[in-house]
Design an enzyme around this catalytic site. Structure first.
Site, mmCIF file in Angstrom:
data_model
loop_
_atom_site.group_PDB
_atom_site.id
_atom_site.type_symbol
_atom_site.label_atom_id
_atom_site.label_comp_id
_atom_site.label_asym_id
_atom_site.label_seq_id
_atom_site.Cartn_x
_atom_site.Cartn_y
_atom_site.Cartn_z
ATOM 1 N N SER A 29 0.832 -1.220 0.000
ATOM 2 C CA SER A 29 0.000 0.000 0.000
ATOM 3 C C SER A 29 0.855 1.253 0.000
ATOM 4 C CB SER A 29 -0.857 0.059 1.267
ATOM 5 O OG SER A 29 -1.700 -1.040 1.343
ATOM 6 N N HIS A 60 -3.755 0.736 -4.290
ATOM 7 C CA HIS A 60 -3.178 -0.340 -5.082
ATOM 8 C C HIS A 60 -3.665 -0.196 -6.517
ATOM 9 C CE1 HIS A 60 -1.751 -2.938 -1.744
ATOM 10 N NE2 HIS A 60 -2.794 -2.474 -1.082
ATOM 11 N N HIS A 82 -5.827 -9.443 -1.151
ATOM 12 C CA HIS A 82 -5.900 -9.698 0.290
ATOM 13 C C HIS A 82 -7.061 -10.630 0.593
ATOM 14 C CE1 HIS A 82 -4.169 -5.655 -0.295
ATOM 15 N NE2 HIS A 82 -3.404 -5.928 0.747
ATOM 16 N N TYR A 84 -8.975 -10.420 3.089
ATOM 17 C CA TYR A 84 -10.119 -9.658 3.604
ATOM 18 C C TYR A 84 -11.036 -9.121 2.500
ATOM 19 C CZ TYR A 84 -7.201 -5.489 2.738
ATOM 20 O OH TYR A 84 -6.406 -4.542 2.166
ATOM 21 N N GLU A 85 -10.554 -9.182 1.257
ATOM 22 C CA GLU A 85 -11.422 -8.745 0.151
ATOM 23 C C GLU A 85 -12.514 -9.770 -0.136
ATOM 24 O OE1 GLU A 85 -9.163 -6.786 -3.244
ATOM 25 O OE2 GLU A 85 -7.492 -7.527 -2.060
ATOM 26 N N ALA A 112 2.988 -2.310 3.914
ATOM 27 C CA ALA A 112 2.860 -1.282 4.946
ATOM 28 C C ALA A 112 2.303 -1.989 6.170
ATOM 29 C CB ALA A 112 1.890 -0.202 4.470
ATOM 30 N N MET A 210 -1.628 -7.122 7.191
ATOM 31 C CA MET A 210 -2.718 -7.898 6.588
ATOM 32 C C MET A 210 -2.330 -8.538 5.260
ATOM 33 S SD MET A 210 -5.768 -5.115 7.232
ATOM 34 C CE MET A 210 -5.770 -4.034 8.671
ATOM 35 N N SER A 211 -1.037 -8.753 5.042
ATOM 36 C CA SER A 211 -0.616 -9.323 3.743
ATOM 37 C C SER A 211 0.660 -10.142 3.913
ATOM 38 C CB SER A 211 -0.369 -8.181 2.749
ATOM 39 O OG SER A 211 0.770 -7.439 3.121
ATOM 40 N N ASN A 234 2.706 3.107 11.047
ATOM 41 C CA ASN A 234 2.084 3.596 12.297
ATOM 42 C C ASN A 234 2.474 2.637 13.403
ATOM 43 O OD1 ASN A 234 0.028 1.834 10.615
ATOM 44 N ND2 ASN A 234 -0.434 1.485 12.770
ATOM 45 N N HIS A 246 -6.977 3.917 7.034
ATOM 46 C CA HIS A 246 -6.233 3.534 5.829
ATOM 47 C C HIS A 246 -5.567 4.765 5.204
ATOM 48 C CE1 HIS A 246 -4.983 0.963 2.588
ATOM 49 N NE2 HIS A 246 -5.686 1.607 1.684
HETATM 50 N N1 HPA Z 1 -2.239 -3.184 11.654
HETATM 51 C C1 HPA Z 1 -2.464 -4.003 10.619
HETATM 52 N N2 HPA Z 1 -2.143 -3.714 9.376
HETATM 53 C C2 HPA Z 1 -1.579 -2.519 9.141
HETATM 54 C C3 HPA Z 1 -1.328 -1.599 10.172
HETATM 55 C C4 HPA Z 1 -1.679 -1.953 11.505
HETATM 56 O O1 HPA Z 1 -1.481 -1.203 12.470
HETATM 57 N N3 HPA Z 1 -0.747 -0.510 9.587
HETATM 58 C C5 HPA Z 1 -0.675 -0.767 8.267
HETATM 59 N N4 HPA Z 1 -1.176 -1.973 7.982
#
Ligand code: HPA
Length: 274
Positions: A29, A60, A82, A84-85, A112, A210-211, A234, A246
């Site tokens: 991302s 993306h 992903h 989750y999609e 990310a 998440m990937s 983050n 996001h």
């Molecule tokens: N958690 C999960 N996935 C993420 C995060 C997070 O804090 N930041 C970017 N992708």
């Protein structure tokens, strides 16, 4: 059958694209810019590849960009899939099977993610040394086709130690600081709770996202060498003082994009031969 679907997709690509890449890079991302810097670009939108799902997540693009960096032939995935999609794990990892069929032997997987290790800070890069699959599922579930790999593949060293050494020394040469650690994968799409993050830290995770893990697992199964690079966008829930979004993730990744491009372009240009 998966095998026929993979062959079909690879043939469709080969009939349109002249580049025969040895190295692939999956761009996480907000980190898609690297693809724009390739020379002699050839582009294949996912929508034109039979069997490819289409990515729906903001940040993306949805295409393969082929090209060269130095003397290296590269294919980059601008946009990934992903779980989750709502896709199956086989759909999420389908491109990895296709890349292997195109002749790709090495893959750089980027993402990310959130920082769990409190010595990390947003903007840091982390070389992935190992992972924890917290998703409760596995991309290799289902009938096994021995033409791809073994039923019970070994996961001793998913992230190749020689490539880790190479990435460390390349980053040092460029004066780009890199951290190292364990990436924990869960499905998303919600960010984690503070209690989950405390639990994951206890389990040995340095970062969470998440990937990456589905793709890395399949790449290892297929006999590819994997290098994993996370961009900490983050600090994870409970460590961060503010709520996540996001948009925040994308903005932070884009802020790191310049040094991320410098690092990955040098890695690609100098990538060690198998
Ligand atoms: N958690 C999960 N996935 C993420 C995060 C997070 O804090 N930041 C970017 N992708």
């Amino acid at each position: 059958m998966l095998y026929d679907k993979v062959m079909n997709a690879a043939e469709a690509i080969k009939s349109r694209i002249s580049c025969r890449p040895e190295v692939a890079i999956i761009l996480g991302s907000g980190l898609g810019e690297v693809a724009e810097h390739l020379g002699q670009q050839e582009v294949m939108p996912y929508a034109d590849i039979p069997g490819f799902p289409v990515s729906s997540v903001e940040g993306h693009a949805a295409r393969l960009v082929f090209g060269s960096i130095g003397r290296k032939k590269v294919v980059s995935m601008q946009g990934r899939f992903h779980y989750y999609e709502g896709l199956s794990m086989k759909e999420v990892t389908f491109p990895i099977y296709v890349l292997k069929q195109l002749g790709v032997k090495n893959i750089i997987i980027t993402n990310a993610c959130g920082g769990i290790n409190t010595s990390f800070a947003p903007g840091d890069f982390m070389l992935i040394t190992d992972h924890i699959n917290m998703s409760g599922t596995n991309p290799l579930i289902g009938p096994n086709d021995e033409r791809f790999g073994r039923r019970f593949p070994d996961m001793t060293e998913v992230y190749d130690s020689a490539l880790l050494r190479f990435a460390r020394s390349t980053a040092k040469e460029l004066d780009i600081p890199v951290r190292e650690g364990v990436y924990a994968y869960f499905t998303g799409p919600c960010f984690e709770t503070a209690a989950e993050i405390r639990a994951y830290r206890t389990l040995g995770a340095d970062a969470i996202g998440m990937s990456t893990v589905p793709e890395a697992t399949v790449a290892k199964y297929l006999g590819m060498r994997v290098l994993g690079i996370s961009c900490i966008t983050n600090m994870a829930t409970g460590i961060a003082k503010t709520e996540h979004s996001h948009e925040e993730v994308l903005a932070a990744a884009e802020k790191s994009s310049k040094s991320f491009c410098r690092l990955t372009e040098k890695l690609l240009a100098d990538f060690p031969d198998n």
